[in-house]
Design an enzyme around this catalytic site. Structure first.
Site, mmCIF file in Angstrom:
data_model
loop_
_atom_site.group_PDB
_atom_site.id
_atom_site.type_symbol
_atom_site.label_atom_id
_atom_site.label_comp_id
_atom_site.label_asym_id
_atom_site.label_seq_id
_atom_site.Cartn_x
_atom_site.Cartn_y
_atom_site.Cartn_z
ATOM 1 N N ARG A 254 0.840 -1.203 0.000
ATOM 2 C CA ARG A 254 0.000 0.000 0.000
ATOM 3 C C ARG A 254 0.873 1.250 0.000
ATOM 4 N NH1 ARG A 254 -3.297 0.665 5.008
ATOM 5 N NH2 ARG A 254 -1.978 2.489 5.280
ATOM 6 N N HIS A 258 -4.662 4.346 4.110
ATOM 7 C CA HIS A 258 -5.791 3.425 3.954
ATOM 8 C C HIS A 258 -6.993 4.159 3.354
ATOM 9 C CE1 HIS A 258 -8.931 0.538 4.954
ATOM 10 N NE2 HIS A 258 -9.568 1.495 5.591
ATOM 11 N N TYR A 267 2.491 4.447 11.608
ATOM 12 C CA TYR A 267 2.812 3.016 11.630
ATOM 13 C C TYR A 267 3.558 2.494 10.406
ATOM 14 C CZ TYR A 267 -1.478 2.759 8.779
ATOM 15 O OH TYR A 267 -2.417 2.928 7.800
HETATM 16 C C1 LIG Z 1 -16.538 -6.875 9.076
HETATM 17 C C2 LIG Z 1 -15.690 -5.654 9.212
HETATM 18 N N1 LIG Z 1 -14.811 -5.570 10.228
HETATM 19 C C3 LIG Z 1 -14.020 -4.486 10.371
HETATM 20 C C4 LIG Z 1 -14.118 -3.445 9.477
HETATM 21 C C5 LIG Z 1 -13.242 -2.196 9.630
HETATM 22 N N2 LIG Z 1 -12.245 -2.183 8.535
HETATM 23 C C6 LIG Z 1 -12.396 -1.347 7.498
HETATM 24 S S1 LIG Z 1 -11.162 -1.509 6.376
HETATM 25 C C7 LIG Z 1 -10.401 -2.706 7.287
HETATM 26 C C8 LIG Z 1 -9.116 -3.333 6.818
HETATM 27 C C9 LIG Z 1 -9.274 -4.294 5.682
HETATM 28 O O1 LIG Z 1 -8.030 -4.646 5.167
HETATM 29 P P1 LIG Z 1 -7.865 -5.474 3.853
HETATM 30 O O2 LIG Z 1 -8.853 -6.598 3.807
HETATM 31 O O3 LIG Z 1 -6.445 -5.845 3.729
HETATM 32 O O4 LIG Z 1 -8.296 -4.459 2.689
HETATM 33 P P2 LIG Z 1 -7.576 -3.094 2.228
HETATM 34 O O5 LIG Z 1 -8.250 -1.981 2.993
HETATM 35 O O6 LIG Z 1 -6.135 -3.181 2.517
HETATM 36 O O7 LIG Z 1 -7.880 -3.001 0.758
HETATM 37 C C10 LIG Z 1 -11.117 -2.956 8.460
HETATM 38 C C11 LIG Z 1 -10.711 -3.934 9.485
HETATM 39 C C12 LIG Z 1 -15.071 -3.556 8.442
HETATM 40 N N3 LIG Z 1 -15.218 -2.606 7.509
HETATM 41 N N4 LIG Z 1 -15.829 -4.677 8.319
#
Ligand SMILES: Cc1ncc(C[n+]2csc(CCOP(=O)(O)OP(=O)(O)O)c2C)c(N)n1
Ligand SMILES: [Mg+2]
Length: 354
Positions: A254, A258, A267
């Site tokens: 990344r 985010h 971080y």
């Molecule tokens: C079920 C659920 N749990 C927690 C969250 C909060 N949340 C939003 S983005 C994220 C990280 C997801 O990371 P990843 O799957 O690697 O996707 P990226 O954002 O890196 O594309 C989290 C935990 C959420 N949206 N849905």
């Protein structure tokens, strides 16, 4: 003839570096190469402009996908129009590759109902914000399509963090057992907000998870649009032939926050981010096309200007939408709304429509 080369870590790669690392090739015409580049530029421009629109207060919180464009455009390019896409928030603009108006996606980020599209119209399901809950949707859709002999493939996009979720496990289990015609596309950007990959999973490569579901897995360089295209094309062929799902792990890092609400300086390794930004995916493909003599600087500049104009028109169109009725916030949740909601709505109206 495709020439896909193995790279470090079992990654498939096509684009070289113009020096020691040789270029491979894929079976695309010069016109298709240019079209693919146009799509990368469109996504990049969408993303960069959206960040500006957010800072100007014209759209809400926005999930940046800078340097994810190769994963998105490369995989979408391998689909037919009848195939369906199940995006996460990271692929919010994937519909514009299917000619969905830019203003529709911008309206979604403005929280305006003009951003609620009909999935059937574009073959693009609603943007999924809960992590991985769309994986079973994609699998169920693919299985249902096969039962109806519709010859459609579904492709679900999700992140590295999503592979730790129950919904991913449930979807992948069903996909394997039912041989659903689905592509499970994991964009492994090595971060789930502030959780790094090594705290997410002890697996040395996420692609290894595929074996547990009896699904073939492919690991590809996520910054290489041609390697992504080729891996997805193979997975789609496999699904169409009735052979079932494929799990694709596209590895990247990344290179942006985010989302607009995040401060990664707390971080992230900033030197690593700088390195990734240096080798970003649009430039990598642009240099490859230059080496092949398929793209001139003038053509690239023209595509960038056209994409910018598309964005200017898109934001103007989104902002010209009349304000939404605040009552929409309360609709579609209850058949008989509890009385307290009527008070809340009256309060909201008094604030918004004094
Ligand atoms: C079920 C659920 N749990 C927690 C969250 C909060 N949340 C939003 S983005 C994220 C990280 C997801 O990371 P990843 O799957 O690697 O996707 P990226 O954002 O890196 O594309 C989290 C935990 C959420 N949206 N849905
Ligand atoms: Mg991630």
């Amino acid at each position: 003839m495709s020439r896909v080369l193995p790279a470090e870590g079992g990654l498939r790669r096509v684009i070289g570096d113009g020096q020691e690392l040789p270029d491979g090739e894929v079976d695309l015409t010069p016109e298709q190469h240019l079209e693919l580049f146009r799509r990368l530029v469109l996504l990049r421009t969408y993303d960069e402009r959206s960040l500006v629109y957010h800072r100007q207060g014209r759209i809400g919180t926005y999930a940046i996908f800078w340097n994810h464009e190769a994963m998105q455009a490369g995989s979408e390019f391998a689909l037919e129009e009848r195939d369906w896409i199940f995006p996460s928030y990271r692929e919010s603009a994937i519909g514009i590759l299917r000619s969905m108006p830019v203003s529709t996606v911008l309206s979604w980020w403005r929280g305006h109902p003009a951003g609620w599209w009909n999935p059937e119209e574009w073959g693009v399901a609603s943007i999924c914000v809960p992590i991985a809950t769309h994986v079973p949707h994609a699998v169920g859709f693919a299985w249902g399509s096969r039962l109806k002999s519709e010859d459609r493939v579904a492709l679900a996009y999700f992140g590295d963090g999503a592979t730790s979720e129950g919904s991913f496990h449930e979807g992948a289990t069903f996909a394997g057992v039912l041989k659903a015609p689905v592509v499970l596309f994991c964009n492994n950007n090595q971060w789930a907000i502030s959780t790094p990959l090594e705290l997410q999973s002890a697996a040395s490569a996420l692609v290894d998870k595929a074996a547990g579901y009896g699904i073939p897995g492919v690991r590809v360089d996520g910054g290489d649009v041609l390697a992504v295209y080729d891996a997805t094309r193979e997975a789609v062929e496999h699904a169409r032939a009735g052979e079932g799902p494929t799990f694709i792990e596209a590895l990247t890092y990344r290179a942006a926050p985010h989302a607009t609400a995040d401060d990664p300086s707390l971080y992230v390794d900033e030197a690593r981010v700088a390195e990734e930004r240096e080798n970003e995916c649009v430039g990598r493909y642009e240099r490859y096309l230059h080496r092949l003599g398929l793209l001139s600087d003038e053509q690239a500049a023209g595509l960038r200007e056209a994409a910018l104009q598309t964005m200017r028109d898109g934001i103007a169109q989104a902002e010209a939408e009349p304000p939404a009725d605040p009552g929409l916030v309360f609709e579609h949740a209850y058949r008989e709304p509890p009385p307290v909601l009527a008070d809340d709505l009256a309060h909201l109206r008094s604030v918004l429509e004094p």
